[in-house]
Motif scaffolding. Structure first.
Motif, PDB file in Angstrom:
ATOM      1  N   VAL A 111       0.840  -1.195   0.000  1.00 52.32           N
ATOM      2  CA  VAL A 111       0.000   0.000   0.000  1.00 52.32           C
ATOM      3  C   VAL A 111       0.878   1.248   0.000  1.00 52.32           C
ATOM      4  N   LEU A 112       0.493   2.220  -0.831  1.00 56.96           N
ATOM      5  CA  LEU A 112       1.074   3.559  -0.750  1.00 56.96           C
ATOM      6  C   LEU A 112       0.036   4.468  -0.098  1.00 56.96           C
ATOM      7  N   ALA A 113       0.404   5.100   1.011  1.00 59.41           N
ATOM      8  CA  ALA A 113      -0.520   6.012   1.703  1.00 59.41           C
ATOM      9  C   ALA A 113      -0.142   7.444   1.367  1.00 59.41           C
ATOM     10  N   SER A 114      -1.144   8.260   1.031  1.00 62.11           N
ATOM     11  CA  SER A 114      -0.882   9.604   0.504  1.00 62.11           C
ATOM     12  C   SER A 114      -0.345  10.568   1.550  1.00 62.11           C
ATOM     13  N   ASN A 115      -0.572  10.250   2.830  1.00 58.29           N
ATOM     14  CA  ASN A 115      -0.108  11.157   3.892  1.00 58.29           C
ATOM     15  C   ASN A 115      -0.154  10.436   5.236  1.00 58.29           C
ATOM     16  N   GLY A 116       0.250  11.135   6.271  1.00 56.71           N
ATOM     17  CA  GLY A 116       0.394  10.512   7.576  1.00 56.71           C
ATOM     18  C   GLY A 116      -0.908   9.978   8.157  1.00 56.71           C
ATOM     19  N   ILE A 117      -1.964  10.748   8.022  1.00 51.41           N
ATOM     20  CA  ILE A 117      -3.259  10.322   8.569  1.00 51.41           C
ATOM     21  C   ILE A 117      -3.681   8.995   7.948  1.00 51.41           C
ATOM     22  N   VAL A 118      -3.585   8.914   6.627  1.00 48.50           N
ATOM     23  CA  VAL A 118      -3.964   7.688   5.927  1.00 48.50           C
ATOM     24  C   VAL A 118      -3.012   6.562   6.310  1.00 48.50           C
ATOM     25  N   GLY A 119      -1.713   6.878   6.361  1.00 48.59           N
ATOM     26  CA  GLY A 119      -0.719   5.868   6.713  1.00 48.59           C
ATOM     27  C   GLY A 119      -1.008   5.266   8.082  1.00 48.59           C
ATOM     28  N   LEU A 120      -1.398   6.114   8.997  1.00 52.80           N
ATOM     29  CA  LEU A 120      -1.717   5.684  10.347  1.00 52.80           C
ATOM     30  C   LEU A 120      -2.897   4.718  10.356  1.00 52.80           C
ATOM     31  N   GLY A 121      -3.929   5.073   9.600  1.00 53.42           N
ATOM     32  CA  GLY A 121      -5.113   4.217   9.532  1.00 53.42           C
ATOM     33  C   GLY A 121      -4.803   2.887   8.864  1.00 53.42           C
ATOM     34  N   VAL A 122      -4.034   2.946   7.803  1.00 53.02           N
ATOM     35  CA  VAL A 122      -3.672   1.730   7.077  1.00 53.02           C
ATOM     36  C   VAL A 122      -2.888   0.798   8.008  1.00 53.02           C
ATOM     37  N   ARG A 123      -1.940   1.358   8.716  1.00 47.67           N
ATOM     38  CA  ARG A 123      -1.117   0.564   9.607  1.00 47.67           C
ATOM     39  C   ARG A 123      -1.954  -0.206  10.615  1.00 47.67           C
ATOM     40  N   ALA A 124      -3.021   0.434  11.103  1.00 48.98           N
ATOM     41  CA  ALA A 124      -3.857  -0.208  12.120  1.00 48.98           C
ATOM     42  C   ALA A 124      -4.549  -1.460  11.572  1.00 48.98           C
ATOM     43  N   ALA A 125      -4.738  -1.512  10.249  1.00 46.83           N
ATOM     44  CA  ALA A 125      -5.463  -2.643   9.649  1.00 46.83           C
ATOM     45  C   ALA A 125      -4.540  -3.504   8.800  1.00 46.83           C
ATOM     46  N   LEU A 126      -3.250  -3.352   9.006  1.00 45.53           N
ATOM     47  CA  LEU A 126      -2.279  -3.955   8.090  1.00 45.53           C
ATOM     48  C   LEU A 126      -1.871  -5.375   8.508  1.00 45.53           C
ATOM     49  N   PRO A 127      -2.131  -6.392   7.667  1.00 47.52           N
ATOM     50  CA  PRO A 127      -1.626  -7.730   7.965  1.00 47.52           C
ATOM     51  C   PRO A 127      -0.110  -7.726   7.810  1.00 47.52           C
ATOM     52  N   PRO A 128       0.585  -8.607   8.533  1.00 48.37           N
ATOM     53  CA  PRO A 128       2.058  -8.565   8.535  1.00 48.37           C
ATOM     54  C   PRO A 128       2.677  -8.792   7.158  1.00 48.37           C
ATOM     55  N   GLN A 129       2.000  -9.501   6.268  1.00 47.05           N
ATOM     56  CA  GLN A 129       2.611  -9.806   4.974  1.00 47.05           C
ATOM     57  C   GLN A 129       2.367  -8.708   3.933  1.00 47.05           C
ATOM     58  N   VAL A 130       1.662  -7.659   4.314  1.00 48.02           N
ATOM     59  CA  VAL A 130       1.401  -6.558   3.377  1.00 48.02           C
ATOM     60  C   VAL A 130       2.335  -5.393   3.701  1.00 48.02           C
ATOM     61  N   ALA A 131       2.949  -4.839   2.669  1.00 50.00           N
ATOM     62  CA  ALA A 131       3.905  -3.745   2.864  1.00 50.00           C
ATOM     63  C   ALA A 131       3.200  -2.390   2.831  1.00 50.00           C
ATOM     64  N   LEU A 132       3.821  -1.392   3.482  1.00 53.52           N
ATOM     65  CA  LEU A 132       3.249  -0.039   3.516  1.00 53.52           C
ATOM     66  C   LEU A 132       4.361   1.000   3.487  1.00 53.52           C
ATOM     67  N   VAL A 133       4.219   1.951   2.586  1.00 52.56           N
ATOM     68  CA  VAL A 133       5.026   3.160   2.663  1.00 52.56           C
ATOM     69  C   VAL A 133       4.069   4.333   2.749  1.00 52.56           C
ATOM     70  N   SER A 134       4.329   5.229   3.697  1.00 53.99           N
ATOM     71  CA  SER A 134       3.471   6.388   3.879  1.00 53.99           C
ATOM     72  C   SER A 134       4.228   7.653   3.458  1.00 53.99           C
TER      73      SER A 134
END
Lengths: 335, 335
Positions: free
Chosen positions: A246-269
DNA sequence: TTGAAAGCGCTAACAC
DNA sequence: GTGTTAGCGCTTTCAA
């Protein structure tokens, strides 16, 4: 409540003319030391303080030593850092700072700008909301300098300090792709915000240059709260072909994504946020530097105020990808 | 850059007197509609805007519709929330806001206050640094209203908005004691900050009323960064008689303590901070409401500005203990 | 309904 | 060195 004493009052008390008081107050040379002492005594006795309003009125064409700062929202930590840095620069230039929040509302922005220019501010640092900023032309024609920060203004060619929003999104995407991801979701804030448009454009450009076709099923816009972002991610994950990153457009979105993020899914905010490094998993971000933005914007503004008449510039500040874990989760295409 | 057009210019353009322009600009009744139209046309043509500096000068004894906000540090999220709320109130009263940071420096505070009062601000919301604030008396004598927030000022009896710092520390301690802890460390920021003094006093009072004797070995002051706090905790834990619980004087300290916190040690932090709920373990805090503080302080200020002459009040805002996990770790004395 | 005169508190420009 | 005069852009007051 007594009336504010004036120079006249001080003059009378000290037995001199108002002009002499003015000279003493402004530390002009050419006043006899003994006279100055008398005046100072009277000033202290009456509790006199120069009225800068009257001073500014008389000294037309001169500076009011006041700048204005119009932010999206003073309470936003990013904006607060920017404001604090700008205030430091203003202070070094002997100026005070008027502050206001536009709350993303063009009408409110216009009203507040108007209240500021009516007070003859020397300059304005503006985080422009979307919409035309032609209304600034009047103010600028009569000498108010304007510098935009974080976003650029439409309808007017202005000094601007931004980051490379598009490039930072591309960098984040390249990072995810390098870690073996090809099915990368975009989750973002409102698309009418200029920075968000740019970031989304960077997402698309990165997909394109990697030969990955875009899938609207894993693109979400208009997410204003962490909960919105978490919900959007959950429904994507529940689909038949879920994203692996997942690419998160900003910190708020990144924060929300992280809360629902399974360990095998990657995230850059995009954008750093407080404690992103302390979370588990720690969030990989492309960070910008709000204080540098405030310092740079204020620097440009005071250069203009002090006579710089070169053509408007756009300063692009660097960003920094900070790998912290969430962005380095390997994807299925890792060679 | 052209000169700013004046009422005289507009008057000439419209073929009326300056007085008529003034009436139109201020929407005074008793101007013939056709005349008003002519004037408006001239205003638009010249791009005229009323000069509020000149206006304020003439209307002595009236308000300048400007308030000032002097914070510790604009970049601090707590202060930024307070400022944002105060700005909203100011806006509702038709006032603009001057902002400044004292950076915990009394001399700087005095200088900035002076720059503000020289501009004849109607009022000032002040987060006072430690030291005497007698210098405000002059400003107050000539009509500048002052309200303190977060901390109270010494040397002057002023309207003040605070939380019950001592009580909130006692509540946090009662919570830890109820969960079976008796060996409770205190880790805190600089003790010359008024709120910190109060909180430390609350810590001591709670120990006293629980019949626990104080041990300097598990008390640490002057912690300004999370790393300092983490280090202080680590050395306490390495001692022969380590604490089983920690009271942190504020969010910064709480954050640092959490980073070094073994799972069997409890923590309650005074002040909430961003993401405290998202950390693992989530941090139990006694939260206050900075926006409410800003709103209340601004409300008091405008009441004074609009003629309230009752004796100075101190408003104590409520705090809220939010159990999130770190504060509920059971201690050895749990019955 | 409109305007003329005066003055808010200060300083630029000039005179002494 | 110090004072006088005038005027910054506006609004108050009073007159027409």
């Amino acid at each position: 409540v007594l009336a504010r004493p004036t120079m006249k009052d001080v003059a009378q008390e000290a037995g001199v003319s108002a002009m002499t008081v003015s000279r003493v107050v402004n530390a002009d040379p050419g006043v006899m030391p003994e006279t100055a002492v008398k005046v100072h005594r009277a000033i202290r006795k009456l509790g006199y303080q120069r009225d800068d309003l009257a001073r500014q009125l008389r000294r037309t064409g001169q500076l009011t030593q006041t700048i204005a700062l119009l932010l999206d929202n003073v309470a936003d930590p990013f904006m607060a850092s920017l404001a604090s840095a700008a205030e430091d620069v203003a202070r070094r230039h002997g100026s005070v700072v008027l502050i206001g929040s536009s709350r993303d509302d063009l009408r409110r922005e216009r009203e507040v700008v108007s209240a500021f220019t009516a007070r003859r501010v020397d300059g304005l640092i503006l985080i422009p909301v979307s919409g035309s900023h032609r209304f600034l032309r009047n103010a600028m024609a009569t000498g108010t300098r304007v510098v935009c920060a974080d976003r650029s203004a439409t309808g007017l060619d202005l000094d601007t300090v931004v980051i490379d929003n598009r490039g930072s999104a591309q960098e984040a995407m390249a990072h995810l792709i390098a870690h073996g991801h090809r099915r990368i979701a975009y989750l973002g804030d409102r698309l009418d915000i200029w920075t968000i448009q740019e970031r989304y454009a960077g997402y698309r450009a990165a997909l394109h240059s990697a030969g990955i076709s875009e899938d609207p099923a894993i693109v979400g816009h208009g997410l204003r709260l962490p909960e919105d972002a978490a919900q959007a991610l959950r429904s994507m994950l529940a689909s038949l072909d879920p994203p692996t990153a997942v690419l998160a457009s900003n910190g708020i979105v990144g924060l929300g994504v992280r809360a629902a993020l399974p360990p095998q899914v990657a995230l850059v905010s995009l954008d750093d946020f407080f404690l992103a490094a302390q979370l588990d998993p720690a969030v990989t971000v492309v960070a910008q530097n709000p204080a540098a933005m405030g310092t740079t914007a204020a620097g440009l503004l005071f250069a203009r105020i002090h006579g710089d008449t070169s053509p408007p510039r756009t300063v692009v500040l660097p960003t920094q990808l900070i790998p912290r874990g969430s962005g380095e989760v390997p994807g299925p295409h890792l060679r």
